[in-house]
Motif scaffolding. Sequence first.
Motif, mmCIF file in Angstrom:
data_model
loop_
_atom_site.group_PDB
_atom_site.id
_atom_site.type_symbol
_atom_site.label_atom_id
_atom_site.label_comp_id
_atom_site.label_asym_id
_atom_site.label_seq_id
_atom_site.Cartn_x
_atom_site.Cartn_y
_atom_site.Cartn_z
ATOM 1 N N GLY A 57 0.842 -1.188 0.000
ATOM 2 C CA GLY A 57 0.000 0.000 0.000
ATOM 3 C C GLY A 57 0.870 1.226 0.000
ATOM 4 N N TYR A 98 3.958 -6.379 5.380
ATOM 5 C CA TYR A 98 3.390 -5.131 4.872
ATOM 6 C C TYR A 98 4.481 -4.286 4.238
ATOM 7 C CZ TYR A 98 1.226 -0.518 4.920
ATOM 8 O OH TYR A 98 0.752 0.711 4.563
ATOM 9 N N TYR A 105 3.055 5.017 -6.696
ATOM 10 C CA TYR A 105 2.513 3.726 -6.314
ATOM 11 C C TYR A 105 2.087 2.865 -7.505
ATOM 12 C CZ TYR A 105 -0.597 0.314 -4.226
ATOM 13 O OH TYR A 105 -1.199 -0.853 -3.881
ATOM 14 N N TYR A 118 -3.481 -2.266 -2.405
ATOM 15 C CA TYR A 118 -4.467 -1.196 -2.529
ATOM 16 C C TYR A 118 -4.721 -0.927 -4.013
ATOM 17 C CZ TYR A 118 -3.391 0.618 2.224
ATOM 18 O OH TYR A 118 -3.200 0.790 3.560
ATOM 19 N N ASP A 163 -6.874 2.093 -6.248
ATOM 20 C CA ASP A 163 -7.772 3.241 -6.292
ATOM 21 C C ASP A 163 -8.857 2.982 -7.333
ATOM 22 O OD1 ASP A 163 -8.822 5.909 -6.954
ATOM 23 O OD2 ASP A 163 -7.215 6.590 -5.628
ATOM 24 N N LYS A 187 -11.915 -0.472 1.114
ATOM 25 C CA LYS A 187 -11.476 -0.451 2.508
ATOM 26 C C LYS A 187 -12.027 0.763 3.235
ATOM 27 C CE LYS A 187 -6.924 1.693 1.783
ATOM 28 N NZ LYS A 187 -6.794 2.684 2.860
ATOM 29 N N VAL A 238 -10.885 3.341 -2.182
ATOM 30 C CA VAL A 238 -9.750 2.457 -2.432
ATOM 31 C C VAL A 238 -10.113 1.069 -1.936
ATOM 32 C CG1 VAL A 238 -7.359 1.967 -1.808
ATOM 33 C CG2 VAL A 238 -8.057 4.309 -2.225
ATOM 34 N N TYR A 291 -9.028 -3.253 -1.394
ATOM 35 C CA TYR A 291 -8.013 -4.295 -1.351
ATOM 36 C C TYR A 291 -8.318 -5.263 -2.482
ATOM 37 C CZ TYR A 291 -6.516 -2.888 3.318
ATOM 38 O OH TYR A 291 -6.013 -2.199 4.375
ATOM 39 N N THR A 303 -11.523 -5.930 5.369
ATOM 40 C CA THR A 303 -12.748 -5.254 4.950
ATOM 41 C C THR A 303 -13.957 -5.778 5.707
ATOM 42 O OG1 THR A 303 -13.053 -6.832 3.166
ATOM 43 C CG2 THR A 303 -11.896 -4.804 2.612
ATOM 44 N N TRP A 321 -9.641 -0.031 11.762
ATOM 45 C CA TRP A 321 -8.957 0.809 10.776
ATOM 46 C C TRP A 321 -9.565 2.209 10.691
ATOM 47 C CZ3 TRP A 321 -5.278 2.614 8.051
ATOM 48 C CH2 TRP A 321 -5.478 3.226 6.823
#
Lengths: 422, 299
Positions: free
Chosen positions: A49, A78, A85, A103, A105, A154, A309, A311, A331, A339
């Motif tokens: 991400g 992670y 990105y 991630y 978008d 997310k 955005v 996952y 999620t 989160w």
Amino acid sequence: MEMKKWLATVGAASVLFGSLLAGCSGGEKAEQTNGGGKAEEKVEVTLAGWGGNPTEQKLLKQTLDDFEKKYPNIKVKYEVIADQYMDVIKTRLAGGQGPDVFYLDAFEAPALIETGAIEPLDKYVTDEFDIDDFEKPMLDAFKGKDGKIYGFPKDYSTLALFYNKKMFEEAGVEVPKTWDELREVAKKLTKGKQVYGFGVAPELARLYYIAESKGGKVVTDNKASFADPKVVEALQPIVDMHLKDKSAAQPNEVGATWGGEMFGQGKAAMVIEGNWAIPFLQETFPNLEFGTAEIPTINGKKTTMAYTVAYVMNKDSKKKEAAWKLIEYLTGKEGMKTWTSKGYALPTRKSVAAALGFDKDPLRAPLVAGASYATVWQNGTNLPIITNNFNNQFVSAFLGERPLAEALKEAQKTANSEIESK
Amino acid sequence: MKRMATKRMWREVGTSYLFLSPTLFVLLLFIIGPILFAIFLAFHKVQLLGTTSFEFVGLDNFQRIADDTRAKIALWNTLKYVVIVVPCQTILALVLAATLNAGLKGQKFFRIVYFLPTLTSSAVLTLIFMWMYNQNGLINHVLKAVGLPTYNWIGDPDVALNAIMIMNIWATAPYFMVIYLAALQDVPDSLYEAAELDGASAWQKFWHITVPYLRPVTSFVVVMGLIGTFQLFDQSYIFSGGSGGPNNSTLTVVLLIYQYAFKTLGTMGYAAALAFALAILIFIATLLQRKLSKEESLY
């Protein structure tokens, strides 16, 4: 000369990256031999991400820790891709080195889904996961042409009007309710070149909902159609505010990099920004007194933008079951609650939003209210091309170099010829 | 006997290639291979993500360049940039070198000061300049203090490219200055002495001795400058956040190639074709320059 330096940097970076990868795979092997004897093999899932601010990072870390506690046989690695990105992700996917979960978008989603690089998730979903709990527009943003779901959102952000309470008091004006009121109020708040009434970002991502407010369409059949007179009519007031009223300016005209900064520095009395601006303003400009309101209505209609955005799972992932478990948790009701608990981003699950009570928070309520009528920032596979051309020409109209209608006509022509020759 | 000789010869050749092999391997893998692959890509429609596909399209990618408005803008910007930056930086470098070579006091100190900009990475340099170019930044303050008009250096399409030009001339001229300095040591003093006896002024000595003597070096500097400026990328990339804006004013050919290769999906082939075309353009420009300088050469 410069290119050479650039190449050298890329070269050095790829060597480093290569050794890093070698290091990783070495580690994985070691782990496999360690766990080989046990009944349950430990799986490592990579999650990529972009970085957020420290508080966001802490929240995500906490969510991931909870996940690892719940599924002790899955370890999450992670990775933060700090810059460029999508370029990095696309390159890694093409090279077969993509992360298992990452991630995505909504803006980039249709084009990436079309290439077939992303795993459809329908077959993994259980009743317990409760798909209907998601805000529908946010979920639809990640559906492919085939109707399958390729990612679960997310969180999301909407736009709202941020206003400087002190400046409003001094000028003796009320928070505008309609777009016409906003224009009048902006004039009264403007103080020459020191303070502008309205800070505006002249880019499609922030103007899309305004552009379509008079019934015109920015995109039709996956092609640019923003030269439509209705779109021009809807956007003209923004240009007029800058050129005629001199009550609006873009951030770089006052030396700021974005609207939040311009607003915080007191160079704009109003800006339209998302919830990311709330913690930024509170931390960077603690003495600033500001309020938020729903975006003024245009033609009597409420409207705003939503950015979301998701996952998604890499189609080439070798650990799909574990990857799904991770997406399911992040999620899911539990993970999403952790989160989004601090309000940096808003939960896409209705039940979580209700449990956290953001609709009652004075600063966030206008943003939450926007979710039901927002336009999601996404439209087909060609939106990146369309956006690029729109932004380029809209700026020239905004700066007064040419009439808006002419600028948009040319931008549309360029965009469509680019799309056709693809 | 003869057979023995050929055997030995082959062995020698084999040994030489054995020693060459690491370099050859690196060259093939990182230089020749990618070039060939790029040429291959230029004639194909390429989809790298998901289901990888290469579809042969012949010259379609090159024809597309002719219809691409943004390619024309990028080319025009790049040419403008080359035509202004190369002469400016060459002349500036020559003047700086000549003044440093004149035997002034503290010339070592000035040599170091002049050379400093070259040591900074161009990305860092761009960021520092963007900070200075800011609407409320140093440069505008100075301009205001001396009563000159101020500009929105980064946001105004009319000045954004000029801002990059100024930055680049300032940053690369010292590098070429050092090359000129080295060449200046070579100019025989006897020529200057002879000129002095004939009563030549300092300007005449510079114009009639130094400049012609430095012509081969000037040729090198111009060629390197041409190649460097045609490949302008990182400065305009950072300046515009990768978009080439405002209003396409900082869009260069390499930036456009980058956008097609990495920003939009499925246009890798077209990006390769653009890169190929740029390579040919630089090649032609270099040949032209060499031809022109050879004709004027004194040697």
